[in-house]
Scaffold this motif. Structure first.
Motif, PDB file in Angstrom:
ATOM      1  N   ILE A   1     -17.711  -5.075  13.289  1.00  0.00           N
ATOM      2  CA  ILE A   1     -18.181  -4.147  14.191  1.00  0.00           C
ATOM      3  C   ILE A   1     -16.374  -2.551  14.392  1.00  0.00           C
ATOM      4  CG2 ILE A   1     -17.745  -4.326  17.573  1.00  0.00           C
ATOM      5  CD1 ILE A   1     -19.210  -6.799  17.095  1.00  0.00           C
ATOM      6  N   ARG A   2     -15.541  -4.000  14.195  1.00  0.00           N
ATOM      7  CA  ARG A   2     -14.058  -3.160  14.056  1.00  0.00           C
ATOM      8  C   ARG A   2     -14.455  -1.655  13.048  1.00  0.00           C
ATOM      9  NH1 ARG A   2      -8.676  -3.953  12.234  1.00  0.00           N
ATOM     10  NH2 ARG A   2      -7.282  -2.673  14.201  1.00  0.00           N
ATOM     11  N   PRO A   3     -14.340  -2.321  11.851  1.00  0.00           N
ATOM     12  CA  PRO A   3     -15.005  -1.572  10.582  1.00  0.00           C
ATOM     13  C   PRO A   3     -16.021   0.151  11.385  1.00  0.00           C
ATOM     14  CG  PRO A   3     -14.792  -3.130   9.789  1.00  0.00           C
ATOM     15  CD  PRO A   3     -15.376  -3.327  10.850  1.00  0.00           C
ATOM     16  N   GLN A   4     -17.198  -0.367  11.836  1.00  0.00           N
ATOM     17  CA  GLN A   4     -17.689   0.705  12.416  1.00  0.00           C
ATOM     18  C   GLN A   4     -16.526   1.269  13.536  1.00  0.00           C
ATOM     19  OE1 GLN A   4     -20.349   1.123  10.990  1.00  0.00           O
ATOM     20  NE2 GLN A   4     -20.813   2.974  11.778  1.00  0.00           N
ATOM     21  N   GLN A   5     -16.268   1.253  14.424  1.00  0.00           N
ATOM     22  CA  GLN A   5     -15.666   2.062  14.785  1.00  0.00           C
ATOM     23  C   GLN A   5     -14.484   2.866  14.364  1.00  0.00           C
ATOM     24  OE1 GLN A   5     -14.500  -1.615  17.685  1.00  0.00           O
ATOM     25  NE2 GLN A   5     -16.109  -0.864  19.217  1.00  0.00           N
ATOM     26  N   GLN A   6     -13.924   2.081  13.504  1.00  0.00           N
ATOM     27  CA  GLN A   6     -13.035   3.201  13.508  1.00  0.00           C
ATOM     28  C   GLN A   6     -13.737   4.235  11.838  1.00  0.00           C
ATOM     29  OE1 GLN A   6     -10.794   0.093  11.202  1.00  0.00           O
ATOM     30  NE2 GLN A   6      -9.397  -0.216  12.745  1.00  0.00           N
ATOM     31  N   LYS A   7     -14.887   3.756  11.677  1.00  0.00           N
ATOM     32  CA  LYS A   7     -15.349   4.859  11.200  1.00  0.00           C
ATOM     33  C   LYS A   7     -15.688   5.706  11.324  1.00  0.00           C
ATOM     34  CE  LYS A   7     -19.189   5.215   7.387  1.00  0.00           C
ATOM     35  NZ  LYS A   7     -19.820   4.859   6.521  1.00  0.00           N
ATOM     36  N   GLN A   8     -16.429   5.875  13.238  1.00  0.00           N
ATOM     37  CA  GLN A   8     -17.148   6.325  13.666  1.00  0.00           C
ATOM     38  C   GLN A   8     -15.606   7.649  14.111  1.00  0.00           C
ATOM     39  OE1 GLN A   8     -18.791   4.016  16.936  1.00  0.00           O
ATOM     40  NE2 GLN A   8     -20.984   4.664  16.063  1.00  0.00           N
TER      41      GLN A   8
ATOM     42  N   ALA B   1     -13.253  12.907  14.491  1.00  0.00           N
ATOM     43  CA  ALA B   1     -12.101  13.580  14.242  1.00  0.00           C
ATOM     44  C   ALA B   1     -12.272  14.604  13.052  1.00  0.00           C
ATOM     45  CB  ALA B   1     -10.970  12.508  13.687  1.00  0.00           C
ATOM     46  N   LEU B   2     -13.497  14.352  11.942  1.00  0.00           N
ATOM     47  CA  LEU B   2     -13.557  15.105  11.054  1.00  0.00           C
ATOM     48  C   LEU B   2     -14.512  16.578  11.916  1.00  0.00           C
ATOM     49  CD1 LEU B   2     -14.068  16.431   8.227  1.00  0.00           C
ATOM     50  CD2 LEU B   2     -15.679  15.027   7.776  1.00  0.00           C
ATOM     51  N   LEU B   3     -15.412  15.880  12.881  1.00  0.00           N
ATOM     52  CA  LEU B   3     -16.358  17.034  13.015  1.00  0.00           C
ATOM     53  C   LEU B   3     -15.358  17.669  14.421  1.00  0.00           C
ATOM     54  CD1 LEU B   3     -19.126  14.958  13.902  1.00  0.00           C
ATOM     55  CD2 LEU B   3     -18.834  16.762  12.360  1.00  0.00           C
TER      56      LEU B   3
ATOM     57  N   SER C   1     -20.587  15.851   6.349  1.00  0.00           N
ATOM     58  CA  SER C   1     -20.531  14.570   6.061  1.00  0.00           C
ATOM     59  C   SER C   1     -19.366  14.465   5.789  1.00  0.00           C
ATOM     60  CB  SER C   1     -21.504  14.164   4.835  1.00  0.00           C
ATOM     61  OG  SER C   1     -20.661  13.047   4.334  1.00  0.00           O
ATOM     62  N   ARG C   2     -18.908  15.266   4.522  1.00  0.00           N
ATOM     63  CA  ARG C   2     -17.765  15.171   4.746  1.00  0.00           C
ATOM     64  C   ARG C   2     -16.911  16.704   4.467  1.00  0.00           C
ATOM     65  NH1 ARG C   2     -17.547  15.262  -0.638  1.00  0.00           N
ATOM     66  NH2 ARG C   2     -19.146  14.765  -1.749  1.00  0.00           N
ATOM     67  N   LEU C   3     -15.290  16.970   4.232  1.00  0.00           N
ATOM     68  CA  LEU C   3     -15.215  18.111   3.617  1.00  0.00           C
ATOM     69  C   LEU C   3     -15.180  18.043   2.032  1.00  0.00           C
ATOM     70  CD1 LEU C   3     -11.962  19.094   5.769  1.00  0.00           C
ATOM     71  CD2 LEU C   3     -14.165  20.075   5.693  1.00  0.00           C
ATOM     72  N   ARG C   4     -15.272  19.580   1.178  1.00  0.00           N
ATOM     73  CA  ARG C   4     -14.936  18.774  -1.153  1.00  0.00           C
ATOM     74  C   ARG C   4     -14.087  19.223  -0.711  1.00  0.00           C
ATOM     75  NH1 ARG C   4     -20.107  23.429  -1.016  1.00  0.00           N
ATOM     76  NH2 ARG C   4     -17.761  25.151  -2.042  1.00  0.00           N
ATOM     77  N   THR C   5     -13.784  18.780  -1.729  1.00  0.00           N
ATOM     78  CA  THR C   5     -12.365  18.870  -2.661  1.00  0.00           C
ATOM     79  C   THR C   5     -12.433  19.981  -3.652  1.00  0.00           C
ATOM     80  OG1 THR C   5     -12.824  17.377  -3.901  1.00  0.00           O
ATOM     81  CG2 THR C   5     -11.890  16.670  -1.749  1.00  0.00           C
ATOM     82  N   GLU C   6     -11.235  20.651  -3.901  1.00  0.00           N
ATOM     83  CA  GLU C   6     -11.072  22.092  -4.820  1.00  0.00           C
ATOM     84  C   GLU C   6     -11.735  21.234  -6.084  1.00  0.00           C
ATOM     85  OE1 GLU C   6     -10.150  24.591  -4.236  1.00  0.00           O
ATOM     86  OE2 GLU C   6      -9.617  24.131  -1.884  1.00  0.00           O
TER      87      GLU C   6
END
Length: 113
Positions: free
Chosen positions: A42-49, A54-56, A101-106
């Protein structure tokens, strides 16, 4: 048979008090299982969310992103719930903001070319 039933019923309260403590002890394994599930699932899933939200919230125009479906693009327009990605020259798609999903890196950009 009736005398046996009467004998069991006249415990004097000692058996009832012991049964209550035994009932509490039987809950301990369930509590331990819940604690283990909380820390492992439960806790890791909440942190991932929270990280994903925050990314969005932090994406801005011009960011290079990867969507959940694997599409690479650059954000050209942001709405409240939607985002417009340029995926090629003169090719833009509009999708839901949650699909980022995520930001791309250089380094990824160099590998692409």
């Amino acid at each position: 048979m009736e005398s046996l039933a009467w004998a069991e019923g006249t415990g004097g309260g000692g058996a009832a008090a012991g049964g209550g403590a035994g009932g509490m002890l039987s809950l301990v394994p369930f509590l331990l299982i819940f604690v283990i599930f909380y820390f492992l699932l439960i806790r890791p899933q909440q942190q991932k969310q929270k990280q994903q939200q925050a990314l969005l919230d932090a994406v801005k125009k011009g960011d290079k992103v990867v969507t959940t479906s694997g599409i690479w693009g650059t954000i050209t327009n942001l709405g409240k719930d939607t985002v417009t990605l340029q995926i090629a020259d003169n090719t833009k798609i509009k999708m839901q903001r949650e699909n980022i999903s995520r930001l791309r890196t250089e380094d990824e950009d160099k590998d692409k070319e």
